[in-house]
Scaffold this active site. Sequence first.
Site, PDB file in Angstrom:
ATOM      1  N   CYS A   1      -7.634  13.833  14.097  1.00 31.34           N
ATOM      2  CA  CYS A   1      -6.194  13.941  13.827  1.00 31.34           C
ATOM      3  C   CYS A   1      -5.829  15.243  13.117  1.00 31.34           C
ATOM      4  O   CYS A   1      -4.696  15.702  13.201  1.00 31.34           O
ATOM      5  CB  CYS A   1      -5.727  12.758  12.991  1.00 31.34           C
ATOM      6  SG  CYS A   1      -6.198  11.196  13.730  1.00 31.34           S
TER       7      CYS A   1
ATOM      8  N   ASN B   1      -0.072   6.829  18.387  1.00 30.97           N
ATOM      9  CA  ASN B   1      -0.867   7.842  17.674  1.00 30.97           C
ATOM     10  C   ASN B   1      -1.654   8.645  18.708  1.00 30.97           C
ATOM     11  O   ASN B   1      -2.540   8.108  19.365  1.00 30.97           O
ATOM     12  CB  ASN B   1      -1.792   7.101  16.700  1.00 30.97           C
ATOM     13  CG  ASN B   1      -2.708   8.015  15.907  1.00 30.97           C
ATOM     14  OD1 ASN B   1      -2.960   9.149  16.281  1.00 30.97           O
ATOM     15  ND2 ASN B   1      -3.237   7.490  14.818  1.00 30.97           N
TER      16      ASN B   1
ATOM     17  N   HIS C   1       1.079  14.080  10.765  1.00 32.06           N
ATOM     18  CA  HIS C   1       0.384  13.401  11.851  1.00 32.06           C
ATOM     19  C   HIS C   1       0.972  12.001  12.028  1.00 32.06           C
ATOM     20  O   HIS C   1       1.105  11.242  11.070  1.00 32.06           O
ATOM     21  CB  HIS C   1      -1.105  13.328  11.537  1.00 32.06           C
ATOM     22  CG  HIS C   1      -1.836  12.370  12.404  1.00 32.06           C
ATOM     23  ND1 HIS C   1      -1.734  12.402  13.782  1.00 32.06           N
ATOM     24  CD2 HIS C   1      -2.653  11.324  12.110  1.00 32.06           C
ATOM     25  CE1 HIS C   1      -2.460  11.420  14.279  1.00 32.06           C
ATOM     26  NE2 HIS C   1      -3.027  10.756  13.298  1.00 32.06           N
TER      27      HIS C   1
HETATM   28  O1  UT7 Z   1      -4.878   8.573  13.183  1.00 29.89           O
HETATM   29  C1  UT7 Z   1      -6.048   8.420  12.454  1.00 29.89           C
HETATM   30  C2  UT7 Z   1      -5.840   7.675  11.273  1.00 29.89           C
HETATM   31  N1  UT7 Z   1      -5.490   6.294  11.563  1.00 29.89           N
HETATM   32  C3  UT7 Z   1      -4.620   5.718  10.775  1.00 29.89           C
HETATM   33  O2  UT7 Z   1      -4.057   6.364   9.933  1.00 29.89           O
HETATM   34  C4  UT7 Z   1      -4.414   4.222  10.895  1.00 29.89           C
HETATM   35  C5  UT7 Z   1      -4.371   3.629   9.517  1.00 29.89           C
HETATM   36  N2  UT7 Z   1      -4.299   2.196   9.476  1.00 29.89           N
HETATM   37  C6  UT7 Z   1      -3.267   1.473   9.947  1.00 29.89           C
HETATM   38  O3  UT7 Z   1      -2.355   2.038  10.520  1.00 29.89           O
HETATM   39  C7  UT7 Z   1      -3.253  -0.006   9.705  1.00 29.89           C
HETATM   40  O4  UT7 Z   1      -4.315  -0.347   8.852  1.00 29.89           O
HETATM   41  C8  UT7 Z   1      -3.307  -0.857  10.999  1.00 29.89           C
HETATM   42  C9  UT7 Z   1      -2.013  -0.724  11.779  1.00 29.89           C
HETATM   43  C10 UT7 Z   1      -4.474  -0.462  11.845  1.00 29.89           C
HETATM   44  C11 UT7 Z   1      -3.464  -2.320  10.635  1.00 29.89           C
HETATM   45  O5  UT7 Z   1      -2.394  -2.716   9.812  1.00 29.89           O
HETATM   46  P1  UT7 Z   1      -2.675  -3.498   8.458  1.00 29.89           P
HETATM   47  O6  UT7 Z   1      -1.375  -3.796   7.880  1.00 29.89           O
HETATM   48  O7  UT7 Z   1      -3.645  -2.685   7.650  1.00 29.89           O
HETATM   49  O8  UT7 Z   1      -3.324  -4.835   8.984  1.00 29.89           O
HETATM   50  P2  UT7 Z   1      -4.751  -5.451   8.653  1.00 29.89           P
HETATM   51  O9  UT7 Z   1      -5.837  -4.639   9.290  1.00 29.89           O
HETATM   52  O10 UT7 Z   1      -4.848  -5.740   7.200  1.00 29.89           O
HETATM   53  O11 UT7 Z   1      -4.657  -6.810   9.428  1.00 29.89           O
HETATM   54  C12 UT7 Z   1      -3.726  -7.820   9.058  1.00 29.89           C
HETATM   55  C13 UT7 Z   1      -3.892  -8.984  10.006  1.00 29.89           C
HETATM   56  C14 UT7 Z   1      -5.339  -9.409  10.203  1.00 29.89           C
HETATM   57  O12 UT7 Z   1      -5.356 -10.812  10.313  1.00 29.89           O
HETATM   58  P3  UT7 Z   1      -5.744 -11.762   9.070  1.00 29.89           P
HETATM   59  O13 UT7 Z   1      -7.103 -11.323   8.649  1.00 29.89           O
HETATM   60  O14 UT7 Z   1      -4.685 -11.474   8.037  1.00 29.89           O
HETATM   61  O15 UT7 Z   1      -5.675 -13.127   9.660  1.00 29.89           O
HETATM   62  C15 UT7 Z   1      -5.728  -8.776  11.514  1.00 29.89           C
HETATM   63  O16 UT7 Z   1      -6.749  -9.490  12.163  1.00 29.89           O
HETATM   64  O17 UT7 Z   1      -3.418  -8.603  11.325  1.00 29.89           O
HETATM   65  C16 UT7 Z   1      -4.445  -8.877  12.282  1.00 29.89           C
HETATM   66  N3  UT7 Z   1      -4.338  -7.893  13.366  1.00 29.89           N
HETATM   67  C17 UT7 Z   1      -3.468  -8.036  14.381  1.00 29.89           C
HETATM   68  N4  UT7 Z   1      -2.602  -9.011  14.680  1.00 29.89           N
HETATM   69  C18 UT7 Z   1      -1.872  -8.854  15.784  1.00 29.89           C
HETATM   70  C19 UT7 Z   1      -5.004  -6.723  13.501  1.00 29.89           C
HETATM   71  N5  UT7 Z   1      -4.584  -6.098  14.625  1.00 29.89           N
HETATM   72  C20 UT7 Z   1      -3.649  -6.899  15.178  1.00 29.89           C
HETATM   73  C21 UT7 Z   1      -2.851  -6.794  16.340  1.00 29.89           C
HETATM   74  N6  UT7 Z   1      -1.971  -7.781  16.597  1.00 29.89           N
HETATM   75  N7  UT7 Z   1      -2.911  -5.741  17.172  1.00 29.89           N
END
Ligand code: UT7
Length: 331
Positions: free
Chosen positions: A113, A288, A258
Amino acid sequence: MPRTAIAALGTYVPERVVTNDQMSGWMDTTDEWIQQRTGIRERRWVEEGVGASDLAFEATKRALAAASWEAGDIDAIVYATLSPDATFPGDACFLQALLGLPGVPALDIRNQCSGFIYGLSVADAWIRCGQYKRILLVGAEVHSTGLDKSNRGRDVTVIFGDGAGVALLEATEDPNRGVLSTHLHADGRYARDLWCEGPGSKLDPRVDGALIPTARYFPKMEGNKVFKHAVVRMPQAVREALKQNGLKVSDIKLLVNHQANLRITEAVQKAMELSDEQMYSNIQKYGNTTAASIPLCLAEAVVARNVQRGDLIALTAFGAGFTWASALLRW
Ligand code: UT7
């Protein structure tokens, strides 16, 4: 000493739109979850057989037309991608061939990125020291062919999109234009928190049947960890750049960060106390796009925010490695 100015930008995204609702047909996700957590409404994915260099070629043709340059005006190519057409050689060589520029140097940048800003830093150094006068800087990605489209990969897969953005860079003697400084950082202790392990040289053989069930050839991300570092490192890098140049946040006409996640962008804006007018986002349409995201966003932002010659633009990125970077330039 000459400075590095952007003569023109060019962008290209594939025609195929993939909506959040389409994704919920393949994996356990919803439009609501994706929009709430990331801001993404849709992204573009290539058709079969299209590689990152093909997208880069289309974006370059548009930039050349905008700058009224011929391909032959390009002295060097600097190309950032984490999704090259092939394991080797790098994509810069494929693009160089498409542009019909045998002999012109072709450098590949592997900084995910942050790749576009790392590339800008290298190109800027070449221009300032007089080695090259006109450089094609590329950020291009095809993520869609490398994503896990099952439930297992849903956290990563919903985020990424395909696209390309390029900048034609030229030496200028105009003191009111060009790159003021670039600032590059990395912390390899976090290399495995956002990575794609295979195929890689530590795997012997790099690809065989045993690799398939392990899914080690799909990208993996510790999303929360990446998020927490991103919202600290990007503001830090911009403040570092402002300090070096004796400038302040209010001097910034436009900050393009980014496009990783709309919530990350909002956190950067808040941390730096930037107004809505100083910011711009297009992750809603493209997801992204890693190395392509800054030029894709910058090209739209300079129009939407009515950026004028001499206005101060800040760029910042954070991503796998971890790597992060910033740049200040006058339009
Ligand atoms: O470009 C390079 C750098 N990348 C980034 O900067 C990305 C940085 N990270 C993020 O953008 C976020 O961490 C994500 C969008 C990837 C995830 O969002 P989050 O708010 O951190 O969610 P989480 O990983 O804490 O997951 C919350 C819940 C989980 O379920 P439980 O454990 O609470 O039951 C996940 O399993 O959401 C679940 N989950 C989803 N649910 C529906 C994870 N992915 C999905 C999905 N749809 N696609």
